[in-house]
Design a protein around this motif. Structure first.
Motif, PDB file in Angstrom:
ATOM      1  N   ILE B  46       6.257 -16.094   3.696  1.00  0.00           N
ATOM      2  CA  ILE B  46       5.840 -14.723   4.025  1.00  0.00           C
ATOM      3  C   ILE B  46       4.396 -14.692   4.543  1.00  0.00           C
ATOM      4  CG2 ILE B  46       5.518 -12.398   3.091  1.00  0.00           C
ATOM      5  CD1 ILE B  46       7.528 -13.249   0.823  1.00  0.00           C
ATOM      6  N   VAL B  47       4.226 -14.056   5.678  1.00  0.00           N
ATOM      7  CA  VAL B  47       2.883 -13.787   6.215  1.00  0.00           C
ATOM      8  C   VAL B  47       2.655 -12.283   6.145  1.00  0.00           C
ATOM      9  CG1 VAL B  47       1.431 -13.803   8.282  1.00  0.00           C
ATOM     10  CG2 VAL B  47       2.855 -15.793   7.758  1.00  0.00           C
ATOM     11  N   MET B  65      -0.139 -10.174  -6.561  1.00  0.00           N
ATOM     12  CA  MET B  65      -0.116 -10.962  -7.794  1.00  0.00           C
ATOM     13  C   MET B  65       1.265 -10.955  -8.435  1.00  0.00           C
ATOM     14  SD  MET B  65      -3.677  -9.496  -9.184  1.00  0.00           S
ATOM     15  CE  MET B  65      -3.366  -9.971 -10.858  1.00  0.00           C
ATOM     16  N   ALA B  66       1.967  -9.855  -8.287  1.00  0.00           N
ATOM     17  CA  ALA B  66       3.271  -9.712  -8.950  1.00  0.00           C
ATOM     18  C   ALA B  66       4.319 -10.651  -8.358  1.00  0.00           C
ATOM     19  CB  ALA B  66       3.739  -8.265  -8.842  1.00  0.00           C
ATOM     20  N   TYR B  67       4.154 -11.003  -7.084  1.00  0.00           N
ATOM     21  CA  TYR B  67       5.206 -11.765  -6.414  1.00  0.00           C
ATOM     22  C   TYR B  67       4.846 -13.212  -6.110  1.00  0.00           C
ATOM     23  CZ  TYR B  67       7.853  -7.510  -6.117  1.00  0.00           C
ATOM     24  OH  TYR B  67       8.561  -6.389  -6.460  1.00  0.00           O
ATOM     25  N   ILE B  68       3.567 -13.549  -6.192  1.00  0.00           N
ATOM     26  CA  ILE B  68       3.160 -14.893  -5.744  1.00  0.00           C
ATOM     27  C   ILE B  68       3.803 -16.006  -6.566  1.00  0.00           C
ATOM     28  CG2 ILE B  68       1.008 -14.970  -7.120  1.00  0.00           C
ATOM     29  CD1 ILE B  68       1.455 -16.278  -3.519  1.00  0.00           C
ATOM     30  N   GLU B  69       3.947 -15.797  -7.878  1.00  0.00           N
ATOM     31  CA  GLU B  69       4.533 -16.859  -8.719  1.00  0.00           C
ATOM     32  C   GLU B  69       5.972 -17.152  -8.323  1.00  0.00           C
ATOM     33  OE1 GLU B  69       2.278 -17.222 -13.004  1.00  0.00           O
ATOM     34  OE2 GLU B  69       4.200 -16.202 -12.910  1.00  0.00           O
ATOM     35  N   ARG B  72       6.132 -18.916  -4.911  1.00  0.00           N
ATOM     36  CA  ARG B  72       5.724 -20.334  -4.919  1.00  0.00           C
ATOM     37  C   ARG B  72       6.699 -21.203  -5.711  1.00  0.00           C
ATOM     38  NH1 ARG B  72      -0.856 -19.466  -5.230  1.00  0.00           N
ATOM     39  NH2 ARG B  72      -1.074 -18.982  -3.008  1.00  0.00           N
ATOM     40  N   LYS B  73       7.306 -20.644  -6.739  1.00  0.00           N
ATOM     41  CA  LYS B  73       8.327 -21.382  -7.497  1.00  0.00           C
ATOM     42  C   LYS B  73       9.463 -21.805  -6.584  1.00  0.00           C
ATOM     43  CE  LYS B  73       8.019 -19.355 -12.056  1.00  0.00           C
ATOM     44  NZ  LYS B  73       8.525 -18.201 -12.794  1.00  0.00           N
ATOM     45  N   ASN B  74       9.683 -21.019  -5.558  1.00  0.00           N
ATOM     46  CA  ASN B  74      10.756 -21.311  -4.597  1.00  0.00           C
ATOM     47  C   ASN B  74      10.219 -22.020  -3.357  1.00  0.00           C
ATOM     48  OD1 ASN B  74      13.429 -20.028  -5.592  1.00  0.00           O
ATOM     49  ND2 ASN B  74      11.858 -18.525  -6.101  1.00  0.00           N
ATOM     50  N   ARG B  75       9.102 -22.677  -3.524  1.00  0.00           N
ATOM     51  CA  ARG B  75       8.464 -23.497  -2.487  1.00  0.00           C
ATOM     52  C   ARG B  75       8.092 -22.704  -1.236  1.00  0.00           C
ATOM     53  NH1 ARG B  75      10.987 -29.337  -2.010  1.00  0.00           N
ATOM     54  NH2 ARG B  75      12.981 -28.361  -1.614  1.00  0.00           N
ATOM     55  N   GLY B  76       7.806 -21.431  -1.432  1.00  0.00           N
ATOM     56  CA  GLY B  76       7.307 -20.613  -0.333  1.00  0.00           C
ATOM     57  C   GLY B  76       5.849 -20.242  -0.590  1.00  0.00           C
ATOM     58  N   ASP B  77       5.365 -19.278   0.164  1.00  0.00           N
ATOM     59  CA  ASP B  77       3.988 -18.819  -0.046  1.00  0.00           C
ATOM     60  C   ASP B  77       3.824 -17.429   0.580  1.00  0.00           C
ATOM     61  OD1 ASP B  77       1.422 -18.955  -1.005  1.00  0.00           O
ATOM     62  OD2 ASP B  77       0.635 -20.115   0.687  1.00  0.00           O
ATOM     63  N   ILE B  78       2.786 -16.736   0.124  1.00  0.00           N
ATOM     64  CA  ILE B  78       2.364 -15.498   0.783  1.00  0.00           C
ATOM     65  C   ILE B  78       0.999 -15.793   1.397  1.00  0.00           C
ATOM     66  CG2 ILE B  78       1.704 -13.077   0.488  1.00  0.00           C
ATOM     67  CD1 ILE B  78       3.493 -13.021  -2.049  1.00  0.00           C
ATOM     68  N   LYS B  79       0.938 -15.791   2.716  1.00  0.00           N
ATOM     69  CA  LYS B  79      -0.326 -16.034   3.409  1.00  0.00           C
ATOM     70  C   LYS B  79      -0.789 -14.729   4.055  1.00  0.00           C
ATOM     71  CE  LYS B  79       1.179 -20.741   4.640  1.00  0.00           C
ATOM     72  NZ  LYS B  79       0.641 -21.500   3.523  1.00  0.00           N
ATOM     73  N   LEU B  80      -2.070 -14.481   3.998  1.00  0.00           N
ATOM     74  CA  LEU B  80      -2.632 -13.205   4.462  1.00  0.00           C
ATOM     75  C   LEU B  80      -3.437 -13.423   5.742  1.00  0.00           C
ATOM     76  CD1 LEU B  80      -3.812 -12.469   0.872  1.00  0.00           C
ATOM     77  CD2 LEU B  80      -2.078 -11.119   2.016  1.00  0.00           C
ATOM     78  N   THR B  81      -3.350 -12.468   6.664  1.00  0.00           N
ATOM     79  CA  THR B  81      -4.064 -12.646   7.933  1.00  0.00           C
ATOM     80  C   THR B  81      -4.671 -11.328   8.439  1.00  0.00           C
ATOM     81  OG1 THR B  81      -2.267 -12.081   9.478  1.00  0.00           O
ATOM     82  CG2 THR B  81      -2.263 -14.307   8.583  1.00  0.00           C
ATOM     83  N   ASN B  82      -5.580 -11.481   9.426  1.00  0.00           N
ATOM     84  CA  ASN B  82      -6.112 -10.370  10.229  1.00  0.00           C
ATOM     85  C   ASN B  82      -6.762  -9.259   9.406  1.00  0.00           C
ATOM     86  OD1 ASN B  82      -3.528 -11.548  11.686  1.00  0.00           O
ATOM     87  ND2 ASN B  82      -4.854 -10.727  13.291  1.00  0.00           N
ATOM     88  N   PHE B  96      -9.515 -13.660  -4.717  1.00  0.00           N
ATOM     89  CA  PHE B  96      -8.266 -14.018  -4.040  1.00  0.00           C
ATOM     90  C   PHE B  96      -8.390 -15.220  -3.089  1.00  0.00           C
ATOM     91  CE2 PHE B  96      -4.574 -11.016  -4.414  1.00  0.00           C
ATOM     92  CZ  PHE B  96      -5.017 -10.395  -5.565  1.00  0.00           C
ATOM     93  N   PRO B  97      -9.524 -15.383  -2.370  1.00  0.00           N
ATOM     94  CA  PRO B  97      -9.578 -16.503  -1.426  1.00  0.00           C
ATOM     95  C   PRO B  97      -9.405 -17.874  -2.084  1.00  0.00           C
ATOM     96  CG  PRO B  97     -11.270 -14.907  -0.905  1.00  0.00           C
ATOM     97  CD  PRO B  97     -10.689 -14.496  -2.234  1.00  0.00           C
ATOM     98  N   ILE B  98      -9.608 -17.973  -3.392  1.00  0.00           N
ATOM     99  CA  ILE B  98      -9.400 -19.251  -4.083  1.00  0.00           C
ATOM    100  C   ILE B  98      -7.903 -19.513  -4.249  1.00  0.00           C
ATOM    101  CG2 ILE B  98      -9.754 -20.467  -6.289  1.00  0.00           C
ATOM    102  CD1 ILE B  98     -12.305 -18.754  -6.606  1.00  0.00           C
ATOM    103  N   LEU B  99      -7.154 -18.460  -4.413  1.00  0.00           N
ATOM    104  CA  LEU B  99      -5.747 -18.617  -4.793  1.00  0.00           C
ATOM    105  C   LEU B  99      -4.761 -18.324  -3.667  1.00  0.00           C
ATOM    106  CD1 LEU B  99      -6.382 -16.823  -8.113  1.00  0.00           C
ATOM    107  CD2 LEU B  99      -5.635 -19.184  -7.948  1.00  0.00           C
ATOM    108  N   TYR B 100      -5.237 -17.641  -2.646  1.00  0.00           N
ATOM    109  CA  TYR B 100      -4.359 -17.289  -1.525  1.00  0.00           C
ATOM    110  C   TYR B 100      -4.963 -17.836  -0.236  1.00  0.00           C
ATOM    111  CZ  TYR B 100      -2.135 -13.884  -4.630  1.00  0.00           C
ATOM    112  OH  TYR B 100      -1.477 -13.299  -5.665  1.00  0.00           O
TER     113      TYR B 100
END
Lengths: 150, 121
Positions: B46-47, B65-69, B72-82, B96-100
């Motif tokens: 997810i972007v 925060m509610a969805y990131i775990e 990632r458990k499903n080998r995906g990620d939430i990446k943020l842009t713009n 957040f920049p440390i974790l996302y």
């Protein structure tokens, strides 16, 4: 230095659909007082967080309560008082003990209190029997406020 | 009142969520619904494009925060842009920049996913 206190206030229902109105009210007052873009945004966010906590915790999501937001402008002091008649709650219990742990372990509560403390110069609470609950957020201007001269 | 909009599009194995307007305690459920729909469809790459996001409070940050775990458990990620500077500053205050992963442009985030293309789409 002579100074006078200017007070404006606005009441809203304890519903999240009122947050936009209160943000606009606070932003206009902050800008009129002389705060720039970043400081105004920070003040607006702190007030949003305080009102959201009142809606979620003091009124437990009920939209029928009243929240009164009063802005005091005096000298270099810009203070927002947020009053409610809901349940008294201890905001310190919402404070995150460890931000990283908070972020990595899906614990959302307490972020608002943390933000308020980071964004404002002072955050104070007053819970007195028979009186409204009150949160006071204060930010000081680095220079004399517009229209107020020593 | 159209104070917040979520738009979803899919391409190159990545799901892009575009945010527009004000993300606060009132509108956060709209974003929750969008994330939940993606998870229900087992879409974990997810972007989130924040180009038109003009405001965010902790209620909005809490949704990420509610969805990131789960993501990632499903080998995906939430990446943020713009992100605008104003919005980035709020993410930054909460660490957040440390974790996302946060990118200037959507294409950078899409490219990252495709570099590490795995089974989760």
């Amino acid at each position: 230095m002579s100074s006078y206190t200017e007070t404006i206030s606005k009441s809203i229902r304890s519903s999240t659909d009122q947050l936009l109105d209160i943000r606009e009210f606070v932003e206009q007052a902050a800008r009129e007082f002389g705060f720039g873009d970043e400081e105004s945004s920070n003040i607006v966010l702190a007030v949003d967080e305080a009102c959201t906590n009142v809606i979620k915790h003091a009124y437990a999501g009920s939209p029928n309560g009243e929240i009164r937001v009063t802005i005091l402008r005096e000298g270099t002091r810009f203070q927002i008082q947020i009053q409610d008649h809901g349940r008294t709650f201890d905001p310190e219990t919402l404070r995150p003990p460890d931000l990283k742990q908070q972020l990595t372990h899906y614990r959302r509560g307490g972020l608002g209190v943390y933000l308020m403390r980071r964004l404002m110069d002072r955050v104070e609470y007053a819970f007195r029997p028979g009186q409204p609950n009150e949160v006071r957020l204060t930010k000081f201007l680095a220079r004399p406020a517009a229209g107020q001269r020593g | 009142m159209s104070e917040f909009k979520v738009h979803h599009r899919e391409g190159e194995g990545v799901n892009v969520i575009e945010l527009k307007g004000y993300l606060d305690a009132h509108t956060a459920t709209d974003l929750e619904t969008a994330f939940q729909r993606l998870l229900n469809d087992r879409k974990y790459n997810i972007v989130v494009n924040c180009r038109d996001l003009t405001y965010i409070s902790s209620a909005g940050l809490g949704v990420f925060m509610a969805y990131i775990e789960d993501v990632r458990k499903n080998r995906g990620d939430i990446k943020l842009t713009n992100m605008s500077t104003k919005v980035y500053n709020v993410f930054d205050l909460l660490g957040f920049p440390i974790l996302y992963e946060i990118y200037k442009e959507e294409q950078e985030a899409v490219r990252k996913f495709n570099e590490h293309a795995g089974p989760s789409r």
